[in-house]
Enzyme design. Structure first.
Site, PDB file in Angstrom:
ATOM      1  N   SER A  80     -62.316  42.342 -27.373  1.00 29.38           N
ATOM      2  CA  SER A  80     -62.523  43.355 -26.327  1.00 29.38           C
ATOM      3  C   SER A  80     -63.175  44.648 -26.810  1.00 29.38           C
ATOM      4  O   SER A  80     -63.633  45.446 -25.990  1.00 29.38           O
ATOM      5  CB  SER A  80     -61.193  43.709 -25.678  1.00 29.38           C
ATOM      6  OG  SER A  80     -60.837  42.722 -24.767  1.00 29.38           O
ATOM      7  N   LYS A  83     -66.549  45.443 -25.554  1.00 25.92           N
ATOM      8  CA  LYS A  83     -66.773  45.886 -24.170  1.00 25.92           C
ATOM      9  C   LYS A  83     -67.299  47.323 -24.080  1.00 25.92           C
ATOM     10  O   LYS A  83     -68.165  47.633 -23.264  1.00 25.92           O
ATOM     11  CB  LYS A  83     -65.464  45.783 -23.363  1.00 25.92           C
ATOM     12  CG  LYS A  83     -64.980  44.345 -23.181  1.00 25.92           C
ATOM     13  CD  LYS A  83     -63.548  44.309 -22.644  1.00 25.92           C
ATOM     14  CE  LYS A  83     -63.071  42.896 -22.368  1.00 25.92           C
ATOM     15  NZ  LYS A  83     -61.621  42.845 -22.057  1.00 25.92           N
ATOM     16  N   TYR A 205     -70.702  36.881 -22.313  1.00 23.27           N
ATOM     17  CA  TYR A 205     -69.435  37.593 -22.480  1.00 23.27           C
ATOM     18  C   TYR A 205     -68.578  36.944 -23.588  1.00 23.27           C
ATOM     19  O   TYR A 205     -68.029  37.636 -24.445  1.00 23.27           O
ATOM     20  CB  TYR A 205     -68.673  37.624 -21.147  1.00 23.27           C
ATOM     21  CG  TYR A 205     -67.254  38.100 -21.305  1.00 23.27           C
ATOM     22  CD1 TYR A 205     -66.980  39.437 -21.608  1.00 23.27           C
ATOM     23  CD2 TYR A 205     -66.181  37.218 -21.207  1.00 23.27           C
ATOM     24  CE1 TYR A 205     -65.680  39.870 -21.801  1.00 23.27           C
ATOM     25  CE2 TYR A 205     -64.872  37.652 -21.393  1.00 23.27           C
ATOM     26  CZ  TYR A 205     -64.631  38.969 -21.698  1.00 23.27           C
ATOM     27  OH  TYR A 205     -63.348  39.407 -21.902  1.00 23.27           O
ATOM     28  N   TYR A 257     -55.980  48.831 -22.985  1.00 24.55           N
ATOM     29  CA  TYR A 257     -55.377  47.977 -21.952  1.00 24.55           C
ATOM     30  C   TYR A 257     -54.426  48.799 -21.076  1.00 24.55           C
ATOM     31  O   TYR A 257     -54.673  49.974 -20.843  1.00 24.55           O
ATOM     32  CB  TYR A 257     -54.649  46.780 -22.586  1.00 24.55           C
ATOM     33  CG  TYR A 257     -55.486  45.982 -23.545  1.00 24.55           C
ATOM     34  CD1 TYR A 257     -56.723  45.476 -23.173  1.00 24.55           C
ATOM     35  CD2 TYR A 257     -55.035  45.707 -24.826  1.00 24.55           C
ATOM     36  CE1 TYR A 257     -57.494  44.722 -24.050  1.00 24.55           C
ATOM     37  CE2 TYR A 257     -55.793  44.944 -25.707  1.00 24.55           C
ATOM     38  CZ  TYR A 257     -57.023  44.469 -25.308  1.00 24.55           C
ATOM     39  OH  TYR A 257     -57.774  43.735 -26.177  1.00 24.55           O
ATOM     40  N   VAL A 275     -58.019  41.639 -29.151  1.00 25.93           N
ATOM     41  CA  VAL A 275     -56.917  40.738 -29.518  1.00 25.93           C
ATOM     42  C   VAL A 275     -57.117  40.071 -30.882  1.00 25.93           C
ATOM     43  O   VAL A 275     -56.223  39.405 -31.377  1.00 25.93           O
ATOM     44  CB  VAL A 275     -56.659  39.652 -28.441  1.00 25.93           C
ATOM     45  CG1 VAL A 275     -56.086  40.253 -27.177  1.00 25.93           C
ATOM     46  CG2 VAL A 275     -57.902  38.838 -28.161  1.00 25.93           C
TER      47      VAL A 275
HETATM   48  N1  GLN Z   1     -61.908  37.066 -25.169  1.00 21.68           N
HETATM   49  C1  GLN Z   1     -60.784  37.569 -24.457  1.00 21.68           C
HETATM   50  C2  GLN Z   1     -60.787  37.176 -23.020  1.00 21.68           C
HETATM   51  O1  GLN Z   1     -61.811  37.127 -22.433  1.00 21.68           O
HETATM   52  C3  GLN Z   1     -60.784  39.082 -24.482  1.00 21.68           C
HETATM   53  C4  GLN Z   1     -59.863  39.419 -25.449  1.00 21.68           C
HETATM   54  C5  GLN Z   1     -59.382  40.795 -25.645  1.00 21.68           C
HETATM   55  O2  GLN Z   1     -59.557  41.324 -26.732  1.00 21.68           O
HETATM   56  N2  GLN Z   1     -58.640  41.290 -24.699  1.00 21.68           N
HETATM   57  O3  GLN Z   1     -59.732  36.976 -22.477  1.00 21.68           O
END
Ligand code: GLN
Length: 342
Positions: A80, A83, A205, A257, A275
């Site tokens: 993430s 992003k 993505y 988050y 994650v």
């Molecule tokens: N690749 C994860 C997903 O799309 C994203 C992970 C993350 O770091 N929240 O669910």
């Protein structure tokens, strides 16, 4: 790089080894390496292979000093954290107004993978939750999927100063299990918020999440933002300076988050976690911080990473809204790390 540049970077690395700040980082590394709480992400088998003891902390200053301790070269998937940076690229591709018409900047207070859109506008809430990140990936320009991915990889290279690969098994696993993300993409298509190139955009993505980085790259990503968009070592511009504040703002309000509010309150440093166990944290004009430690808390944030950022914030008064005299003066602690002292 010129010979002078080589010498400067050598002097900078030697200085970074001897500065008191390095000893400080060693101390917090030792303090938290025995912390054994949290669980490594296991929603796909490749992530579950991460060893809970892996731990690295890297800090880069806007003048290019690099401080590292622990596993700072170990590669892991950016997840993430990508992003925030892809959002910056979308802003460069389309400008603020258009991007904002597709993706809002409102924190959700919900888990990153929640299937929820703003009821009034049908926009995903922000670019840091999966729905918003998929809508953002959709905006990345390019003739075809290869060119769009190449543009993303080139962007990460401008930030970190080195080439990045994709972890293909992670990408394929994300792709073959990512039904929830697919559901979000179709929901957004239903409302006309994304183009109908759903499979291509989802691939993009999943690929951006599977980019391999290390703790040093995370610190460099953050330091580049802290330095107004210019990589402190290569001096290359990674992002138009006008969009740096947009990226840092959404990191501050939405980057951790559904723990973003508590993070803003306790740590007060714009940050983004993934994650894979990474956290990248930006102290504008002062520091870029990168941490790597796979065990996560229930919200998906790296536990040791949180502790390290909390300590740095408290000890050096790095909370954005701190007005009290910090326990330690960052400039003093970095001294001996300044290349001009050599
Ligand atoms: N690749 C994860 C997903 O799309 C994203 C992970 C993350 O770091 N929240 O669910």
């Amino acid at each position: 790089m010129s010979n002078l540049g080589d010498l400067q970077s050598l002097a900078s690395s030697i200085a970074a080894v001897t500065s008191p700040f390095r000893n400080y980082l060693n101390d917090i590394y030792e303090k938290y390496r025995s912390l054994n709480d949290g669980v490594v992400a296991d929603y796909i088998p490749e992530l579950a292979l991460a060893k809970p003891e892996w731990f690295g902390i890297c800090v880069v200053t806007p003048d290019g000093q690099i401080f590292e301790v622990g596993d700072c070269d170990k590669l892991f998937t950016i997840q993430s954290i990508s992003k925030a940076f892809v959002y910056g690229l979308a802003l460069e591709d389309h400008g603020r107004e258009y991007v904002n018409s597709k993706v809002s900047v409102e924190p959700t207070g919900e888990a990153f993978n929640s299937i929820v859109l703003d009821e009034a506008t049908n926009r995903p809430y922000n670019p840091m939750v999966n729905a918003g990140a998929i809508a953002t990936a959709d905006l990345i320009k390019g003739q075809n999927s290869t060119e769009r991915l190449k543009r993303m990889l080139a962007m990460f290279k401008r930030y970190t100063g080195r080439e990045h690969d994709i972890n293909v098994p992670v990408f394929l696993s994300e792709k073959s299990t990512g039904y929830r993300n697919k559901a979000m993409a179709y929901l957004m298509l239903n409302f006309g918020m994304v183009s109908n190139k759903i499979d291509e955009t989802l691939d993009l993505y999943f690929q951006q999440c599977s980019i391999l980085v290390n703790a040093k790259d995370l610190a460099m990503l953050a330091a580049t933002l802290a330095n107004g968009g210019i990589n402190p070592v290569t001096k290359e511009r990674a992002i138009d300076e006008h969009y740096v504040q947009d990226v840092i703002s959404v990191m501050f309000t939405c980057g951790m988050y559904d723990a973003s509010g508590e993070w803003a309150y306790r740590v007060g440093i714009p940050a983004k976690s993934g994650v894979g166990g990474g956290i990248t944290a930006v102290v504008p004009s002062q520091l870029g911080i990168g941490t790597f430690s796979p065990p996560l808390d229930t919200k998906g944030n790296s536990l040791r990473g949180i502790k390290v950022c909390e300590d740095l914030s408290k000890d050096f008064g790095l909370h954005l809204f701190n007005v009290a005299k910090p326990e330690r003066d960052l400039k003093e602690w970095l001294e001996g790390g300044n290349i001009n002292d050599w």
